[in-house]
Design a protein around this motif. Structure first.
Motif: not given
Length: 576
Positions: A46-69
């Motif tokens: 859970d606390n691994n920086p690699v895992r946290q970085r990928f999950v944070a990137t995924l959150k950001g892409e979802f948030e950006a997507l809701w501006t169009d959908l």
């Protein structure tokens, strides 16, 4: 939560949609990131920086997507995911395919709702991870989704048994009377055919009980168990390993050189293929067998030996190692520490540079430990290659090579270490000094004297300590001059102590007079040296440790200055 639907109700991907108005590229990028985040979720804690970085990137892409959908609805087949008919995800391998993970358990359409990125993303990735580990006889993805009760993720599924089957509906033509009539007509047709063939008279009028005896066709329990065991053994059999064993059996036969060359060509093709598909164990077996055959006299002639070593050299090339590390990061290759270490031990000296660099920068502690052990193993068999890396322009590689040379006691690295003492990177200069201490390399001593004037404080301190550790008596003159200089008086206490102790260790008896003077002598008006200089002089006398040095220390045991008194008492106890 969603319920199963009739297969006919799941929308098929549209083939004539042009993609107007929908963010296809953004959704495509989202699923690429989702795949990477899913792999990281399986590989790291859970606390691994690699895992946290990928999950944070995924959150950001979802948030950006809701501006169009206002929601994301996709459908899928076995290997693809579609957005209104436009392919946004595909995978050739089903082992890590998101599409196949959903499809195999009947999910045909999924909907992501705004809020999943903040409320349920970790939970959703956990569902995928749990579904990935399910055994065939256990629960399926639908059961896991039902148990988790996700609010921001919906799905539509089909009954896999009914999918693709057209069920008859009640109505005209399907009544029971018509079916009976059809069966009667079929019986009459069969009877008429038998009579025309003359077979009616020969047809038996009765049947024997033996016709229904199951023991004529059924195996007894012991035979069934044997058959079941053999079937399971065959299903679990590693066909790839068996094929490789057969190839190496033929490769070992030195009588047919053309066949040997052909097999080596096959292995040259197979090895990168194994690595690209994550088959690290199979690749390791290939390398192990090739090395064994290379070391077996008479197996290879000169041409075949060159072909075999070329295969190992290609895998050890910096580009290949960088691809391997990248695959380990993104989860393309999944391997235990033992498996990775087993593979790396067979690599050539060319692999040292990229492995050294990665062992310095990798964040995963377990992976870092494996890389460092592997680097030591490769360097032990390629000492010249390690020494050559001391001339690398990349400071990270040069400093790592310097430290490793000291740890492995590679004496021939001494001259190259002397050259590193003037390297523009301070970290490299420090590593060279540390290695010189480990190697007791007096050839570096001249460079260490020059390093006492280095622009970096840490380098000056390290150089002074190194001269002391090496007991380099010619350096006493330089250290004595430094003690009398204004430069040292302006330095901090740590640097002062390092220089004074180095002077004591290098000068020995010849240094007592200067140190005694600085510690005990008063000026014409009773003025003495500063507290820091006197305390450092006392510690320098402690490093000499002879009776004369101890006598000088004992004269200061009752000094009025508590700092000086403490340093003197510590020197008398010979404490570090």
């Amino acid at each position: 939560m969603s319920d199963p639907v009739d297969p006919s109700e799941v929308p098929e991907p549209s083939l004539d949609w042009e993609g107007d108005g929908l963010p296809v590229e953004e959704v495509r990028a989202l699923f690429v990131t989702l795949g990477k985040a899913f792999r990281a979720y399986q590989l790291y804690d859970d606390n691994n920086p690699v895992r946290q970085r990928f999950v944070a990137t995924l959150k950001g892409e979802f948030e950006a997507l809701w501006t169009d959908l206002d929601k994301l609805v996709v459908t899928m087949d076995e290997d693809h995911i579609y957005l209104d008919g436009e392919e946004v995800y595909s995978s050739e391998s089903r082992n890590d395919s998101l599409a196949f993970l959903f499809f195999k358990d009947g999910v045909r359409e999924v909907t992501f709702l705004p809020g999943i990125e903040t409320h349920e993303l970790e939970k959703f990735l956990g569902v995928l991870q749990k579904a990935r580990k399910l055994v065939p006889e256990g629960d399926d993805l639908l059961t896991v989704l039902w148990e988790e009760e996700l609010n921001y993720f919906q799905y539509k599924s089909v009954d896999l048994l009914a999918e693709g089957v057209s069920l008859p509906e009640a109505g005209p033509g399907n009544s029971g009377e018509e079916l009976q009539a059809a069966l009667a007509a079929e019986d009459e047709e069969i009877e008429a055919q038998q009579q025309s063939d003359g077979g009616a008279a020969d047809a038996p009028q009765t049947v024997s009980q033996d016709d229904f005896n199951p023991t004529l066709y059924v195996l007894d329990p012991r035979e069934m168990e044997t058959l079941r065991a053999e079937l399971q053994k065959e299903l679990k059999r590693d066909m790839r390993a068996d094929v490789l064993k057969a190839l190496f059996d033929r490769l070992e036969e030195s009588g047919d050189r053309e066949r040997q060359a052909e097999i080596l060509g096959i292995l040259e093709t197979l090895l990168p293929n194994f690595l690209s598909r994550g088959g690290l164990v199979a690749a390791t077996n290939v390398l192990r067998e090739l090395r064994r055959l290379e070391q077996t006299p008479g197996v290879f002639d000169e041409e075949r030996m060159a072909q075999s070593t070329g295969i190992l050299d290609a895998v050890s090339a910096p580009g290949a190692i960088e691809e391997l590390i990248s695959a380990l990061y993104d989860g393309t290759i999944r391997a235990s520490s033992a498996q990775l270490g087993g593979f790396l031990q067979f690599l050539r000296g060319a692999a040292l540079a990229p492995l050294l660099r990665e062992s310095e920068v990798v964040e995963h502690k377990e992976l870092q430990s494996v890389l460092r052990k592997s680097v030591q193993g490769i360097a032990a068999q390629n000492r010249a290659a390690l020494v050559a890396l001391l001339d690398e322009e990349d400071g990270l590689i040069a400093s790592a090579a310097a430290r490793l040379s000291g740890e492995m006691q590679i004496a021939e690295a001494g001259p190259a270490l002397a050259g590193l003492l003037v390297h523009p990177d301070a970290a490299v200069r420090l590593a060279a000094i540390e290695s010189a201490i480990s190697l007791k390399a007096s050839v570096v001593a001249g460079g260490l004297e020059a390093a006492l004037q280095d622009t970096e404080r840490e380098v000056r301190i390290a150089a002074a300590r190194a001269l002391g550790e090496l007991r380099y008596s010619p350096g006493a003159k330089t250290l004595g001059a430094l003690i009398r200089s204004k430069q040292l008086r302006a330095a901090d206490i740590t640097e002062k102590v390092a220089v004074f102790e180095a002077f004591g260790m290098a000068a020995q008896e010849d240094g007592i007079a200067l140190l005694d003077e600085l510690l005990n002598k008063k000026g014409l008006l009773g003025k003495r040296e500063s507290t820091e200089m006197r305390a450092a002089a006392g510690l320098g006398l402690g490093r000499i440790g002879t009776p004369a040095a101890r006598a000088a220390l004992e004269r200061a045991t009752q000094d009025d200055d508590p700092v000086v008194r403490s340093a003197v008492n510590r020197a008398l106890r010979q404490e570090d």
